[in-house]
Design a protein around this motif. Structure first.
Motif, PDB file in Angstrom:
ATOM      1  N   PRO A   1       0.787  -1.229   0.000  1.00 29.00           N
ATOM      2  CA  PRO A   1       0.000   0.000   0.000  1.00 29.00           C
ATOM      3  C   PRO A   1       0.820   1.281   0.000  1.00 29.00           C
ATOM      4  O   PRO A   1       0.352   2.309  -0.502  1.00 29.00           O
ATOM      5  CB  PRO A   1      -0.818  -0.127   1.292  1.00 29.00           C
ATOM      6  CG  PRO A   1      -0.963  -1.601   1.499  1.00 29.00           C
ATOM      7  CD  PRO A   1       0.345  -2.180   1.051  1.00 29.00           C
TER       8      PRO A   1
ATOM      9  N   ARG B   1       3.161   2.154  -1.769  1.00 27.90           N
ATOM     10  CA  ARG B   1       3.694   2.533  -3.073  1.00 27.90           C
ATOM     11  C   ARG B   1       3.262   3.942  -3.471  1.00 27.90           C
ATOM     12  O   ARG B   1       4.001   4.649  -4.172  1.00 27.90           O
ATOM     13  CB  ARG B   1       3.244   1.547  -4.149  1.00 27.90           C
ATOM     14  CG  ARG B   1       3.783   1.939  -5.522  1.00 27.90           C
ATOM     15  CD  ARG B   1       3.607   0.911  -6.596  1.00 27.90           C
ATOM     16  NE  ARG B   1       4.278   1.343  -7.819  1.00 27.90           N
ATOM     17  CZ  ARG B   1       4.479   0.576  -8.864  1.00 27.90           C
ATOM     18  NH1 ARG B   1       4.068  -0.672  -8.849  1.00 27.90           N
ATOM     19  NH2 ARG B   1       5.089   1.042  -9.934  1.00 27.90           N
ATOM     20  N   ILE B   2       2.082   4.365  -3.079  1.00 31.61           N
ATOM     21  CA  ILE B   2       1.607   5.687  -3.472  1.00 31.61           C
ATOM     22  C   ILE B   2       2.497   6.799  -2.945  1.00 31.61           C
ATOM     23  O   ILE B   2       2.500   7.915  -3.483  1.00 31.61           O
ATOM     24  CB  ILE B   2       0.157   5.915  -3.003  1.00 31.61           C
ATOM     25  CG1 ILE B   2       0.055   5.757  -1.474  1.00 31.61           C
ATOM     26  CG2 ILE B   2      -0.802   4.985  -3.712  1.00 31.61           C
ATOM     27  CD1 ILE B   2      -1.302   6.104  -0.909  1.00 31.61           C
TER      28      ILE B   2
ATOM     29  N   SER C   1      -4.078  -3.125 -12.975  1.00 30.07           N
ATOM     30  CA  SER C   1      -3.431  -1.822 -12.806  1.00 30.07           C
ATOM     31  C   SER C   1      -4.120  -0.840 -13.737  1.00 30.07           C
ATOM     32  O   SER C   1      -4.247  -1.091 -14.943  1.00 30.07           O
ATOM     33  CB  SER C   1      -1.941  -1.905 -13.142  1.00 30.07           C
ATOM     34  OG  SER C   1      -1.269  -2.739 -12.234  1.00 30.07           O
TER      35      SER C   1
ATOM     36  N   PRO D   1      -5.893   5.666 -11.189  1.00 34.43           N
ATOM     37  CA  PRO D   1      -6.693   5.709  -9.966  1.00 34.43           C
ATOM     38  C   PRO D   1      -8.100   6.249 -10.181  1.00 34.43           C
ATOM     39  O   PRO D   1      -9.057   5.760  -9.572  1.00 34.43           O
ATOM     40  CB  PRO D   1      -5.869   6.615  -9.049  1.00 34.43           C
ATOM     41  CG  PRO D   1      -4.459   6.421  -9.515  1.00 34.43           C
ATOM     42  CD  PRO D   1      -4.554   6.262 -11.006  1.00 34.43           C
TER      43      PRO D   1
ATOM     44  N   ASP E   1      -6.538  -0.722  -3.988  1.00 37.48           N
ATOM     45  CA  ASP E   1      -5.389  -0.167  -3.277  1.00 37.48           C
ATOM     46  C   ASP E   1      -4.822   0.955  -4.144  1.00 37.48           C
ATOM     47  O   ASP E   1      -5.323   1.225  -5.245  1.00 37.48           O
ATOM     48  CB  ASP E   1      -4.353  -1.276  -3.041  1.00 37.48           C
ATOM     49  CG  ASP E   1      -3.373  -0.958  -1.914  1.00 37.48           C
ATOM     50  OD1 ASP E   1      -3.397   0.170  -1.387  1.00 37.48           O
ATOM     51  OD2 ASP E   1      -2.575  -1.841  -1.560  1.00 37.48           O
ATOM     52  N   TRP E   2      -3.778   1.613  -3.637  1.00 40.65           N
ATOM     53  CA  TRP E   2      -3.091   2.679  -4.371  1.00 40.65           C
ATOM     54  C   TRP E   2      -4.063   3.770  -4.836  1.00 40.65           C
ATOM     55  O   TRP E   2      -3.964   4.290  -5.941  1.00 40.65           O
ATOM     56  CB  TRP E   2      -2.316   2.120  -5.561  1.00 40.65           C
ATOM     57  CG  TRP E   2      -1.310   1.076  -5.213  1.00 40.65           C
ATOM     58  CD1 TRP E   2      -0.907   0.672  -3.972  1.00 40.65           C
ATOM     59  CD2 TRP E   2      -0.580   0.261  -6.137  1.00 40.65           C
ATOM     60  NE1 TRP E   2       0.023  -0.324  -4.063  1.00 40.65           N
ATOM     61  CE2 TRP E   2       0.251  -0.605  -5.370  1.00 40.65           C
ATOM     62  CE3 TRP E   2      -0.547   0.173  -7.530  1.00 40.65           C
ATOM     63  CZ2 TRP E   2       1.104  -1.532  -5.960  1.00 40.65           C
ATOM     64  CZ3 TRP E   2       0.305  -0.755  -8.121  1.00 40.65           C
ATOM     65  CH2 TRP E   2       1.121  -1.592  -7.342  1.00 40.65           C
TER      66      TRP E   2
END
Length: 376
Positions: free
Chosen positions: A125, A127-128, A292, A295, A312-313
């Motif tokens: 998580p 990574r953002i 992927s 967002p 997530d992200w």
């Protein structure tokens, strides 16, 4: 085959006459040999284990690629440090877990290894905010398809000329060479963390809340949506700062739902470990897909799929639990991004590459694996 040294591994590659499939713990395996490649012989990295160098004062770690991730996490936690990109352990999700062996070097299969984390360019998580494995990777050693040992990078971040092999090997999934040693920059564990949990109002409202949180000045380090739990927003840092930022975020997000704040360290850590490891899909039948996307389009992905999803992200990563045997990619046609089959059958695990990317991939493969040993 399970070599116990880099030299032995290089010898195996030089002597190989057929395809090889590189595996660490086997928890992130995707795909299979290319068409006509024939059965591949498994080449395990589990014999290459141990911490080579750990300098807490300089936030630097060097370890052999087969070392278990949980071993590394324990070493770092003793010094209140961590891998900033929060690599998830995927054995429960992929169904390849194994019990403990008592081997302190981390040689058993069925458990995530450091080399596997790099080969998959894994990230949880955080990574953002902190990036993925490649963003913390300082250097690599690997054996290429000729059986040569190649080293690139070092123990400090620096610019390079020619191939940036450190970045190239991150995400290569064992198709260009066999990782034998990796080095990382580390991060101190902050003294406090808090998670705001907004009630579940659907994927669309969740993306709106995550977008608002990530667009705020409050340095959010996690933004996820779990059906039945709600939208989760994490902040970390000094205690007073976390308290202030979490309070301000709760006020700003109030139009999207009244947030419950969780600040107990163990519970916060458990929440985000479960998100990174997609615990909602553990021990449940069906295929698992990893999508992927942008967002802003996470809610649209969820709408088109119509099944159970975890985001997530900030909405940029969508996990979907799906019936076995169906390829979800046609449902997502026209949306930028890609879908990977993480667990299950009935569809290619990896999406086809656009032709310009495929040409680059073929050129790299010819350079580092001219005999085509490493199964794609």
């Amino acid at each position: 085959m399970r070599p116990e040294s880099e030299e032995a591994l290089a010898g195996i590659v030089r002597a190989a006459t057929g395809p090889l499939r590189v595996t660490g713990g086997g928890t992130r395996a995707l795909g299979g040999p290319g068409p006509g490649a024939g059965p591949a012989e498994v080449l395990e990295t589990g014999g290459l284990t141990g911490v080579v160098l750990y300098e807490p004062a300089s936030l630097t770690l060097v370890a052999k690629a087969g070392t278990r991730l949980d071993t590394i996490e324990a070493v770092l936690a003793a010094e209140r440090q961590r891998l900033a990109f929060e690599p998830p352990r995927m054995e429960r999700l992929t169904g390849r877990a194994s019990g403990p062996t008592g081997d302190p070097a981390g040689a058993s299969t069925g458990t995530s290894t450091l080399g596997g984390v790099v080969a998959a360019n894994a990230a949880g998580p955080r990574r953002i905010q902190a990036g993925a494995a490649r963003d913390a990777l300082l250097g690599v050693r690997f054996v290429d398809g000729r059986g040569q040992v190649i080293r690139n990078g070092g123990r400090v971040m620096k610019n390079v000329t020619g191939y940036d092999l450190v970045k190239l090997m991150a995400g290569s999934r064992g198709t260009l060479g066999v990782l034998t040693e990796v080095s990382f920059k580390l991060q101190p564990i902050p003294p406090a963390a808090a998670t705001l949990i907004l009630p579940d109002a659907g994927a669309g409202r969740a993306v709106a809340a995550m977008t608002a949180a990530l667009g705020s000045p409050y340095d959010v380090t996690g933004a996820a949506y779990v059906p039945g739990t709600g939208t989760l927003i994490r902040v970390e840092g000094l205690e007073a700062s976390v308290d202030y930022r979490a309070g301000r975020l709760a006020v700003d997000l109030a139009p999207l739902g009244v947030a419950v704040r969780e600040s107990e360290p163990a519970r916060v850590a458990r929440l985000w470990r479960d998100i990174g490891e997609v615990a909602a899909f553990h021990d449940r039948p069906g295929a698992v897909w990893r999508v992927s996307c942008r967002p802003s389009e996470g809610a649209e992905v969820a709408r088109r799929l119509g099944g159970e999803v975890v985001m997530d992200w900030g909405g940029g990563l969508v996990w979907a639990l799906w019936p076995e045997g169906e390829d979800i990619r046609p449902r997502l046609a026209g949306l930028p991004g890609h879908a990977t089959l993480v667990r299950g059958f009935g569809a290619p695990a990896l999406p086809p590459e656009p032709e310009p990317v495929a040409r680059l991939s073929r050129a790299l493969k010819a350079q580092f694996d001219p005999r085509g040993l490493f199964a794609a």
